[in-house]
Design a protein around this motif. Structure first.
Motif, PDB file in Angstrom:
ATOM      1  N   ARG A  91      -7.276   3.257   9.022  1.00 36.53           N
ATOM      2  CA  ARG A  91      -6.549   2.738   7.856  1.00 36.53           C
ATOM      3  C   ARG A  91      -6.778   1.237   7.700  1.00 36.53           C
ATOM      4  NH1 ARG A  91      -2.396   4.424   4.561  1.00 36.53           N
ATOM      5  NH2 ARG A  91      -1.291   2.720   3.528  1.00 36.53           N
ATOM      6  N   GLN A  92      -6.750   0.514   8.819  1.00 40.50           N
ATOM      7  CA  GLN A  92      -6.959  -0.936   8.769  1.00 40.50           C
ATOM      8  C   GLN A  92      -8.391  -1.278   8.351  1.00 40.50           C
ATOM      9  OE1 GLN A  92      -4.868  -3.201  12.103  1.00 40.50           O
ATOM     10  NE2 GLN A  92      -4.808  -1.118  12.907  1.00 40.50           N
ATOM     11  N   HIS A 124      -8.635 -11.899   5.435  1.00 42.23           N
ATOM     12  CA  HIS A 124      -7.925 -10.624   5.564  1.00 42.23           C
ATOM     13  C   HIS A 124      -7.692 -10.374   7.049  1.00 42.23           C
ATOM     14  CE1 HIS A 124      -7.276  -6.238   5.559  1.00 42.23           C
ATOM     15  NE2 HIS A 124      -6.914  -6.376   4.295  1.00 42.23           N
ATOM     16  N   SER A 134      -9.835   2.956  -2.205  1.00 45.17           N
ATOM     17  CA  SER A 134      -8.409   3.050  -2.546  1.00 45.17           C
ATOM     18  C   SER A 134      -7.934   4.495  -2.520  1.00 45.17           C
ATOM     19  CB  SER A 134      -8.149   2.437  -3.924  1.00 45.17           C
ATOM     20  OG  SER A 134      -8.469   1.059  -3.929  1.00 45.17           O
ATOM     21  N   ASN A 140      -7.992  -7.878   8.817  1.00 44.19           N
ATOM     22  CA  ASN A 140      -8.951  -6.966   9.442  1.00 44.19           C
ATOM     23  C   ASN A 140     -10.400  -7.356   9.161  1.00 44.19           C
ATOM     24  OD1 ASN A 140      -6.460  -4.840   8.526  1.00 44.19           O
ATOM     25  ND2 ASN A 140      -7.049  -4.953  10.674  1.00 44.19           N
ATOM     26  N   GLU A 154     -11.493  -2.169   1.322  1.00 43.34           N
ATOM     27  CA  GLU A 154     -10.875  -2.201  -0.006  1.00 43.34           C
ATOM     28  C   GLU A 154     -10.778  -3.650  -0.495  1.00 43.34           C
ATOM     29  OE1 GLU A 154      -6.949  -0.210  -2.081  1.00 43.34           O
ATOM     30  OE2 GLU A 154      -6.670  -1.286  -0.193  1.00 43.34           O
ATOM     31  N   TYR A 155     -10.441  -4.564   0.405  1.00 42.85           N
ATOM     32  CA  TYR A 155     -10.362  -5.988   0.064  1.00 42.85           C
ATOM     33  C   TYR A 155     -11.727  -6.494  -0.398  1.00 42.85           C
ATOM     34  CZ  TYR A 155     -10.035 -11.054   0.888  1.00 42.85           C
ATOM     35  OH  TYR A 155     -10.098 -12.419   0.767  1.00 42.85           O
ATOM     36  N   ILE A 212      -7.533   5.727   1.117  1.00 45.23           N
ATOM     37  CA  ILE A 212      -6.303   5.250   1.755  1.00 45.23           C
ATOM     38  C   ILE A 212      -5.091   6.076   1.317  1.00 45.23           C
ATOM     39  CG2 ILE A 212      -4.732   3.256   1.919  1.00 45.23           C
ATOM     40  CD1 ILE A 212      -7.220   1.466   1.724  1.00 45.23           C
ATOM     41  N   GLN A 233      -8.698  -0.644   4.674  1.00 47.39           N
ATOM     42  CA  GLN A 233      -8.022  -1.681   3.896  1.00 47.39           C
ATOM     43  C   GLN A 233      -8.877  -2.949   3.807  1.00 47.39           C
ATOM     44  OE1 GLN A 233      -4.315  -1.807   6.078  1.00 47.39           O
ATOM     45  NE2 GLN A 233      -3.258  -0.549   4.561  1.00 47.39           N
TER      46      GLN A 233
END
Length: 269
Positions: free
Chosen positions: A117-118, A70, A259, A72, A124-125, A262, A121
């Protein structure tokens, strides 16, 4: 260091200075002849580690890093195993998020929004792949040369896929970032605990201080049970305060997943 240094030199790495020290490892800057770029090498000396780390946490870290990709999450180019050492050949970073906040006092809401945000994310991954990090904190978020946040340090991470119950009992990470249910002991949802830690990161980014004092556990638990307070300066928008309050919910069942975070109004502006 002579053993792994000689071996890495043979493999085409020019070993540089120490740029970081962790509980279980040392990180050195290096240059890769093959990649033609500066990199970082995380060196774990197995002879200096406790059995629990070698049998439980290190194998999990190796497994998780091998399967994660990913933008990030810190990129690992190669993992080298020997009887004496485990070596992670990784992309280089300039500093960690805590050092950046410390140098500036705090980050503006606009800068925070971009970074956060990054980071969210990336988390979230992890969660989408059934992986709980369990040590989310500013010190474990690195910034690359092009100012991209990267989550690192997966020593406490665990994969929950295939398990009957989505719960843990092991205390992991730093107390200042730990969720109330983690500090209280017993079973907890590691994904919701990650979300709490993410909220502490957000609070620290915009205020320059932690939401709860990092002192005795009893005092920390008491502070967590009280309404969240924000310092008078810097002045935060209602939307930012709302997001932080939403994340730092003492009840893990009411705490949002990543999720949902975000999709918060703060990221629609």
């Amino acid at each position: 260091m002579s053993g792994p240094k000689l071996y890495l030199t043979i493999l085409g790495y020019e070993i540089g200075e120490v740029i970081g020290r962790r509980t279980y490892s040392v990180v050195r800057r290096a240059f890769s002849q093959k990649l033609q770029r500066s990199i970082a090498i995380k060196i774990i000396d197995k002879s200096k580690q406790v059995d629990d780390y070698l049998t439980k946490f290190l194998p999990k870290e190796v497994s998780i890093l091998a399967q994660c990709s990913h933008p990030n999450i810190i990129k690992v180019y190669q993992i080298i195993e020997s009887c004496e050492h485990t070596l992670f050949i990784m992309e280089e970073a300039q500093m960690d998020l805590f050092d950046l906040i410390d140098s500036r006092g705090h980050l503006s809401e606009d800068v925070t929004q971009c970074y956060f945000r990054q980071i969210a994310q990336a988390l979230e991954y992890f969660h989408a792949h059934h992986i709980a990090h369990r040590d989310i904190k500013c010190e474990n978020i690195l910034l690359s040369a092009d100012d991209v946040p990267k989550i690192t340090d997966f020593g406490f991470a665990t994969c929950m896929k295939g398990l009957e119950s989505c719960s843990c009992t092991t205390f992991c990470g730093s107390a200042a970032y730990a969720a109330p249910e983690v500090l209280n002991g017993g079973k907890y949802d590691p994904f919701k605990a990650d979300v709490w830690s993410l909220g502490v990161v957000l609070y620290l980014m915009v205020t320059g201080c932690r939401p709860f004092a990092d002192g005795e556990l009893s005092k920390l638990r008491e502070l967590q049970s009280q309404p969240l307070q924000f310092p008078p300066s810097p002045s935060l928008s209602d939307c930012c305060q709302s997001l932080i309050n939403t994340i730092l919910n003492n009840n893990p069942k009411e705490r949002p997943d990543v999720s949902r975070i975000i999709k918060h109004q703060r990221f629609k502006e």
